[in-house]
Enzyme design. Structure first.
Site, PDB file in Angstrom:
ATOM      1  N   HIS A   1     -10.285   1.024   0.711  1.00 29.43           N
ATOM      2  CA  HIS A   1      -9.911   2.373   1.157  1.00 29.43           C
ATOM      3  C   HIS A   1     -11.134   3.282   1.252  1.00 29.43           C
ATOM      4  O   HIS A   1     -11.213   4.130   2.144  1.00 29.43           O
ATOM      5  CB  HIS A   1      -8.906   3.011   0.195  1.00 29.43           C
ATOM      6  CG  HIS A   1      -7.481   2.666   0.474  1.00 29.43           C
ATOM      7  ND1 HIS A   1      -6.830   3.035   1.630  1.00 29.43           N
ATOM      8  CD2 HIS A   1      -6.568   2.001  -0.278  1.00 29.43           C
ATOM      9  CE1 HIS A   1      -5.584   2.613   1.582  1.00 29.43           C
ATOM     10  NE2 HIS A   1      -5.391   1.967   0.445  1.00 29.43           N
TER      11      HIS A   1
ATOM     12  N   CYS B   1       0.844  -1.190   0.000  1.00 23.75           N
ATOM     13  CA  CYS B   1       0.000   0.000   0.000  1.00 23.75           C
ATOM     14  C   CYS B   1       0.879   1.239   0.000  1.00 23.75           C
ATOM     15  O   CYS B   1       1.907   1.267   0.687  1.00 23.75           O
ATOM     16  CB  CYS B   1      -0.905  -0.014   1.230  1.00 23.75           C
ATOM     17  SG  CYS B   1      -2.054   1.383   1.303  1.00 23.75           S
TER      18      CYS B   1
ATOM     19  N   HIS C   1      -8.594  -3.911  -2.975  1.00 27.08           N
ATOM     20  CA  HIS C   1      -7.728  -3.086  -2.127  1.00 27.08           C
ATOM     21  C   HIS C   1      -8.180  -1.623  -2.181  1.00 27.08           C
ATOM     22  O   HIS C   1      -8.366  -0.984  -1.126  1.00 27.08           O
ATOM     23  CB  HIS C   1      -6.273  -3.218  -2.593  1.00 27.08           C
ATOM     24  CG  HIS C   1      -5.323  -2.367  -1.839  1.00 27.08           C
ATOM     25  ND1 HIS C   1      -4.492  -2.865  -0.869  1.00 27.08           N
ATOM     26  CD2 HIS C   1      -5.069  -1.031  -1.897  1.00 27.08           C
ATOM     27  CE1 HIS C   1      -3.768  -1.875  -0.360  1.00 27.08           C
ATOM     28  NE2 HIS C   1      -4.101  -0.752  -0.978  1.00 27.08           N
ATOM     29  N   GLU C   2      -8.359  -1.096  -3.384  1.00 26.52           N
ATOM     30  CA  GLU C   2      -8.750   0.314  -3.525  1.00 26.52           C
ATOM     31  C   GLU C   2     -10.162   0.551  -3.002  1.00 26.52           C
ATOM     32  O   GLU C   2     -10.434   1.556  -2.345  1.00 26.52           O
ATOM     33  CB  GLU C   2      -8.632   0.772  -4.986  1.00 26.52           C
ATOM     34  CG  GLU C   2      -7.244   0.627  -5.595  1.00 26.52           C
ATOM     35  CD  GLU C   2      -6.102   1.232  -4.791  1.00 26.52           C
ATOM     36  OE1 GLU C   2      -6.332   2.146  -3.963  1.00 26.52           O
ATOM     37  OE2 GLU C   2      -4.954   0.797  -4.985  1.00 26.52           O
TER      38      GLU C   2
END
Length: 160
Positions: A141, A95, A137-138
């Site tokens: 966020h 990250c 993953h994004e």
């Protein structure tokens, strides 16, 4: 110009906040936000040698937006994940908010991403493997979830 120094680091309270949807009226701002995301990601690539995607909250832009730069750029606005596969896989995730740390996580092998692009057109994209992992993953966020919170166990951390 946005740089590594503009990326929020692990422990910053904003990284744990849930982002608000982008409204169509905010579309004129999206171009500026994407430029900032692109610049920060290019700086990470130069210094650390990785970076395929970055989420708006990593620059303190608390909107449901992320930017991918794969074989071409993708602007992903207000994403929704559908058709999550039963099959998962393990990987060492990294990250930009903690560029020297790897975290072992499990991610869905396949999914469908539904989103609006930079022209506010709805898009649907079926993905698998590495792209599926990147999108998850994004997307995390945007919900204030870091891969450190998805670690398989207490031994799932290592330095690059």
């Amino acid at each position: 110009m946005q740089t590594i120094h503009d990326i929020l680091k692990l422990g910053d309270p904003k990284l744990y906040e849930v982002c608000e949807a982008v409204e169509e009226a905010e579309l004129p701002h999206v171009k500026k936000w994407v430029k900032q995301l692109h610049e920060a990601m290019e700086d990470i690539r130069k210094v650390y040698g990785f970076g395929r995607g970055i989420a708006a909250p990593q620059l303190g832009i608390m909107k449901r937006l992320f930017y991918l730069n794969l074989e071409r750029p993708y602007v992903v606005i207000n994403p929704v994940l559908k058709n999550l596969s039963e099959e998962k896989f393990e990987l060492w995730d990294d990250c930009m908010s903690f560029p020297n740390l790897l975290v072992k996580v499990k991610r869905y092998q396949c999914l469908t991403l539904i989103y609006r692009d930079e022209n506010w057109k709805e898009q649907e994209w079926d993905v698998s493997g590495a792209i599926s992992e990147l999108i998850q993953h994004e997307y995390d966020h945007l919900d204030g979830i870091l891969c450190t919170m998805r670690a398989i166990d207490g031994k799932s951390f290592k330095w690059k």
